[in-house]
Design a protein around this motif. Structure first.
Motif, PDB file in Angstrom:
ATOM      1  N   GLU A   1     -25.477  -4.022 -30.351  1.00 17.97           N
ATOM      2  CA  GLU A   1     -24.281  -4.100 -29.526  1.00 17.97           C
ATOM      3  C   GLU A   1     -24.384  -3.101 -28.379  1.00 17.97           C
ATOM      4  O   GLU A   1     -24.902  -2.003 -28.538  1.00 17.97           O
ATOM      5  CB  GLU A   1     -23.058  -3.776 -30.377  1.00 17.97           C
ATOM      6  CG  GLU A   1     -21.743  -4.005 -29.679  1.00 17.97           C
ATOM      7  CD  GLU A   1     -20.573  -3.753 -30.600  1.00 17.97           C
ATOM      8  OE1 GLU A   1     -20.132  -2.589 -30.694  1.00 17.97           O
ATOM      9  OE2 GLU A   1     -20.098  -4.723 -31.228  1.00 17.97           O
ATOM     10  N   TYR A   2     -23.898  -3.527 -27.219  1.00 16.31           N
ATOM     11  CA  TYR A   2     -23.816  -2.617 -26.086  1.00 16.31           C
ATOM     12  C   TYR A   2     -22.501  -2.852 -25.365  1.00 16.31           C
ATOM     13  O   TYR A   2     -21.810  -3.842 -25.598  1.00 16.31           O
ATOM     14  CB  TYR A   2     -25.017  -2.785 -25.140  1.00 16.31           C
ATOM     15  CG  TYR A   2     -25.054  -4.099 -24.390  1.00 16.31           C
ATOM     16  CD1 TYR A   2     -24.546  -4.209 -23.099  1.00 16.31           C
ATOM     17  CD2 TYR A   2     -25.616  -5.236 -24.963  1.00 16.31           C
ATOM     18  CE1 TYR A   2     -24.588  -5.412 -22.403  1.00 16.31           C
ATOM     19  CE2 TYR A   2     -25.667  -6.437 -24.278  1.00 16.31           C
ATOM     20  CZ  TYR A   2     -25.153  -6.514 -23.003  1.00 16.31           C
ATOM     21  OH  TYR A   2     -25.198  -7.705 -22.325  1.00 16.31           O
ATOM     22  N   LEU A   3     -22.149  -1.917 -24.514  1.00 14.19           N
ATOM     23  CA  LEU A   3     -20.892  -2.002 -23.793  1.00 14.19           C
ATOM     24  C   LEU A   3     -21.174  -2.295 -22.330  1.00 14.19           C
ATOM     25  O   LEU A   3     -21.757  -1.492 -21.617  1.00 14.19           O
ATOM     26  CB  LEU A   3     -20.142  -0.672 -23.916  1.00 14.19           C
ATOM     27  CG  LEU A   3     -18.689  -0.639 -23.506  1.00 14.19           C
ATOM     28  CD1 LEU A   3     -17.848  -1.551 -24.413  1.00 14.19           C
ATOM     29  CD2 LEU A   3     -18.145   0.784 -23.570  1.00 14.19           C
ATOM     30  N   GLU A   4     -20.810  -3.509 -21.899  1.00 14.61           N
ATOM     31  CA  GLU A   4     -20.945  -3.880 -20.494  1.00 14.61           C
ATOM     32  C   GLU A   4     -19.693  -3.382 -19.773  1.00 14.61           C
ATOM     33  O   GLU A   4     -18.580  -3.753 -20.145  1.00 14.61           O
ATOM     34  CB  GLU A   4     -21.074  -5.383 -20.364  1.00 14.61           C
ATOM     35  CG  GLU A   4     -21.189  -5.845 -18.914  1.00 14.61           C
ATOM     36  CD  GLU A   4     -21.246  -7.356 -18.839  1.00 14.61           C
ATOM     37  OE1 GLU A   4     -22.347  -7.904 -18.947  1.00 14.61           O
ATOM     38  OE2 GLU A   4     -20.166  -7.970 -18.690  1.00 14.61           O
ATOM     39  N   THR A   5     -19.889  -2.548 -18.783  1.00 16.62           N
ATOM     40  CA  THR A   5     -18.757  -1.905 -18.128  1.00 16.62           C
ATOM     41  C   THR A   5     -18.830  -2.062 -16.624  1.00 16.62           C
ATOM     42  O   THR A   5     -19.894  -1.898 -16.022  1.00 16.62           O
ATOM     43  CB  THR A   5     -18.706  -0.407 -18.482  1.00 16.62           C
ATOM     44  OG1 THR A   5     -18.632  -0.273 -19.908  1.00 16.62           O
ATOM     45  CG2 THR A   5     -17.525   0.282 -17.862  1.00 16.62           C
ATOM     46  N   VAL A   6     -17.701  -2.382 -16.030  1.00 17.89           N
ATOM     47  CA  VAL A   6     -17.565  -2.447 -14.572  1.00 17.89           C
ATOM     48  C   VAL A   6     -16.495  -1.417 -14.185  1.00 17.89           C
ATOM     49  O   VAL A   6     -15.376  -1.444 -14.703  1.00 17.89           O
ATOM     50  CB  VAL A   6     -17.146  -3.849 -14.102  1.00 17.89           C
ATOM     51  CG1 VAL A   6     -16.929  -3.858 -12.599  1.00 17.89           C
ATOM     52  CG2 VAL A   6     -18.195  -4.871 -14.510  1.00 17.89           C
ATOM     53  N   ILE A   7     -16.863  -0.518 -13.275  1.00 15.03           N
ATOM     54  CA  ILE A   7     -15.939   0.504 -12.819  1.00 15.03           C
ATOM     55  C   ILE A   7     -15.706   0.265 -11.332  1.00 15.03           C
ATOM     56  O   ILE A   7     -16.641   0.226 -10.549  1.00 15.03           O
ATOM     57  CB  ILE A   7     -16.516   1.920 -13.063  1.00 15.03           C
ATOM     58  CG1 ILE A   7     -16.803   2.105 -14.553  1.00 15.03           C
ATOM     59  CG2 ILE A   7     -15.577   2.980 -12.532  1.00 15.03           C
ATOM     60  CD1 ILE A   7     -17.548   3.376 -14.893  1.00 15.03           C
ATOM     61  N   THR A   8     -14.448   0.074 -10.959  1.00 15.15           N
ATOM     62  CA  THR A   8     -14.111  -0.186  -9.565  1.00 15.15           C
ATOM     63  C   THR A   8     -13.035   0.777  -9.101  1.00 15.15           C
ATOM     64  O   THR A   8     -12.197   1.249  -9.896  1.00 15.15           O
ATOM     65  CB  THR A   8     -13.606  -1.624  -9.376  1.00 15.15           C
ATOM     66  OG1 THR A   8     -12.506  -1.869 -10.263  1.00 15.15           O
ATOM     67  CG2 THR A   8     -14.698  -2.629  -9.667  1.00 15.15           C
ATOM     68  N   LYS A   9     -13.052   1.063  -7.810  1.00 13.41           N
ATOM     69  CA  LYS A   9     -12.012   1.893  -7.218  1.00 13.41           C
ATOM     70  C   LYS A   9     -10.755   1.059  -7.035  1.00 13.41           C
ATOM     71  O   LYS A   9     -10.818  -0.099  -6.696  1.00 13.41           O
ATOM     72  CB  LYS A   9     -12.460   2.387  -5.842  1.00 13.41           C
ATOM     73  CG  LYS A   9     -13.125   3.703  -5.848  1.00 13.41           C
ATOM     74  CD  LYS A   9     -13.332   4.149  -4.413  1.00 13.41           C
ATOM     75  CE  LYS A   9     -13.334   5.649  -4.379  1.00 13.41           C
ATOM     76  NZ  LYS A   9     -13.570   6.155  -3.044  1.00 13.41           N
ATOM     77  N   ARG A  10      -9.638   1.658  -7.268  1.00 13.51           N
ATOM     78  CA  ARG A  10      -8.354   0.969  -7.041  1.00 13.51           C
ATOM     79  C   ARG A  10      -7.857   1.234  -5.647  1.00 13.51           C
ATOM     80  O   ARG A  10      -8.124   2.189  -5.022  1.00 13.51           O
ATOM     81  CB  ARG A  10      -7.299   1.469  -8.030  1.00 13.51           C
ATOM     82  CG  ARG A  10      -7.546   0.957  -9.400  1.00 13.51           C
ATOM     83  CD  ARG A  10      -6.329   1.218 -10.225  1.00 13.51           C
ATOM     84  NE  ARG A  10      -6.800   1.899 -11.440  1.00 13.51           N
ATOM     85  CZ  ARG A  10      -6.020   2.415 -12.327  1.00 13.51           C
ATOM     86  NH1 ARG A  10      -4.730   2.429 -12.149  1.00 13.51           N
ATOM     87  NH2 ARG A  10      -6.472   2.979 -13.400  1.00 13.51           N
TER      88      ARG A  10
END
Length: 111
Positions: A102-111
């Motif tokens: 298992e892995y964690l797919e993460t998207v981080i975006t500026k608001r």
């Protein structure tokens, strides 16, 4: 498994912690960002646990460095522990390797 044989460098945390939402919130949570994560599964497939070990110890820096660090005296124990771990997680029954992780797919975006 490698951490049992090689401690992380002083002052550094395990890179495995990047796979947790709590760890990702530390450097990014205080800023104006949105963090979206989805747990996913990747299946490692190799002809055998030995093939997996040889591939990763040849081409993956962290594994290569671990074997270099333990030296000749620690090599047999590390060489035994990795296939042992694979055997515990392996879903294949024909001598090949099929290990879901298992892995964690993460998207981080500026608001």
């Amino acid at each position: 498994m490698i951490a049992r044989h090689v401690a992380p460098p002083a002052g550094l945390r395990s890179p495995i912690q990047w796979g947790t939402e709590a760890r990702l919130a530390e450097p990014f949570g205080a800023t104006r960002t949105e963090i979206r994560s989805v747990k996913r599964t990747y299946v490692f497939r190799y002809r055998s646990a030995r093939d997996f070990l040889e591939y990763w110890r040849t081409f993956y820096g962290a594994t290569l460095n671990a074997f270099e660090f333990v030296g000749e005296t620690g090599r047999p124990a590390l060489e035994a522990d990795i296939p042992y771990l694979i055997a515990r997680m392996n879903r294949a029954t024909d001598g090949t390797m099929n290990v879901p992780t298992e892995y964690l797919e993460t998207v981080i975006t500026k608001r």
